[in-house]
Design a protein around this motif. Structure first.
Motif, mmCIF file in Angstrom:
data_model
loop_
_atom_site.group_PDB
_atom_site.id
_atom_site.type_symbol
_atom_site.label_atom_id
_atom_site.label_comp_id
_atom_site.label_asym_id
_atom_site.label_seq_id
_atom_site.Cartn_x
_atom_site.Cartn_y
_atom_site.Cartn_z
ATOM 1 N N ASP A 1 0.823 -1.209 0.000
ATOM 2 C CA ASP A 1 0.000 0.000 0.000
ATOM 3 C C ASP A 1 0.859 1.262 0.000
ATOM 4 O O ASP A 1 0.568 2.224 -0.722
ATOM 5 N N THR A 2 1.908 1.258 0.790
ATOM 6 C CA THR A 2 2.806 2.418 0.864
ATOM 7 C C THR A 2 3.497 2.641 -0.473
ATOM 8 O O THR A 2 3.619 3.784 -0.936
ATOM 9 N N CYS A 3 3.939 1.566 -1.113
ATOM 10 C CA CYS A 3 4.576 1.685 -2.427
ATOM 11 C C CYS A 3 3.595 2.250 -3.448
ATOM 12 O O CYS A 3 3.950 3.101 -4.255
ATOM 13 N N ARG A 4 2.358 1.782 -3.410
ATOM 14 C CA ARG A 4 1.328 2.276 -4.324
ATOM 15 C C ARG A 4 1.083 3.765 -4.087
ATOM 16 O O ARG A 4 1.019 4.549 -5.035
ATOM 17 N N GLU A 5 0.982 4.167 -2.832
ATOM 18 C CA GLU A 5 0.755 5.581 -2.507
ATOM 19 C C GLU A 5 1.932 6.449 -2.947
ATOM 20 O O GLU A 5 1.743 7.552 -3.469
ATOM 21 N N LEU A 6 3.137 5.946 -2.745
ATOM 22 C CA LEU A 6 4.328 6.687 -3.146
ATOM 23 C C LEU A 6 4.366 6.848 -4.660
ATOM 24 O O LEU A 6 4.627 7.939 -5.176
ATOM 25 N N SER A 7 4.063 5.797 -5.374
ATOM 26 C CA SER A 7 4.029 5.853 -6.828
ATOM 27 C C SER A 7 2.975 6.847 -7.309
ATOM 28 O O SER A 7 3.241 7.662 -8.196
ATOM 29 N N ASN A 8 1.798 6.795 -6.716
ATOM 30 C CA ASN A 8 0.730 7.731 -7.093
ATOM 31 C C ASN A 8 1.129 9.172 -6.799
ATOM 32 O O ASN A 8 0.845 10.077 -7.587
ATOM 33 N N HIS A 9 1.800 9.388 -5.681
ATOM 34 C CA HIS A 9 2.248 10.736 -5.320
ATOM 35 C C HIS A 9 3.221 11.284 -6.366
ATOM 36 O O HIS A 9 3.094 12.435 -6.799
ATOM 37 N N ARG B 1 1.323 12.098 -9.629
ATOM 38 C CA ARG B 1 0.460 13.289 -9.531
ATOM 39 C C ARG B 1 1.253 14.582 -9.443
ATOM 40 O O ARG B 1 0.794 15.619 -9.879
#
Length: 95
Positions: A41-49, A52
């Motif tokens: 989840d953290t990796c996904r959030e970091l990638s999305n950040h 964006r």
């Protein structure tokens, strides 16, 4: 006084060229979490950040991840040179 892009140029209109990928510094991005699921989840959030926001420069992001985040038991680290390579890694890890 308000600064505009035009006022930030060097005399004579000189603009520095963009660095080629091989000229960019390597960045070590450590990511930690409490569990394997939380790490994904953290990796996904970091990638999305990063997708964006055009602003985060990878060396700055690497510094923040290394010094401002609490080390947790589940970890992954990646070495990247540019945003294009960074954008590829989460999809491979998150499968």
């Amino acid at each position: 006084m308000r600064t505009t892009r035009a006022s930030c140029r060097a005399p004579g209109g000189y603009r520095p060229r963009r660095a080629r990928a091989e000229e960019m510094p390597l960045s070590l991005l450590p990511v930690t979490a409490h569990s394997a699921e939380a790490l994904r989840d953290t990796c996904r959030e970091l990638s999305n950040h990063v997708e964006r926001n055009a602003a985060p420069w990878l060396p700055d992001l690497a510094y923040t991840l290394a010094t401002r985040r609490t080390p947790l038991p589940h970890r992954i680290a990646l070495v990247v040179r540019d945003r294009v390579r960074f954008a590829r890694w989460p999809s491979a890890y998150l499968r």
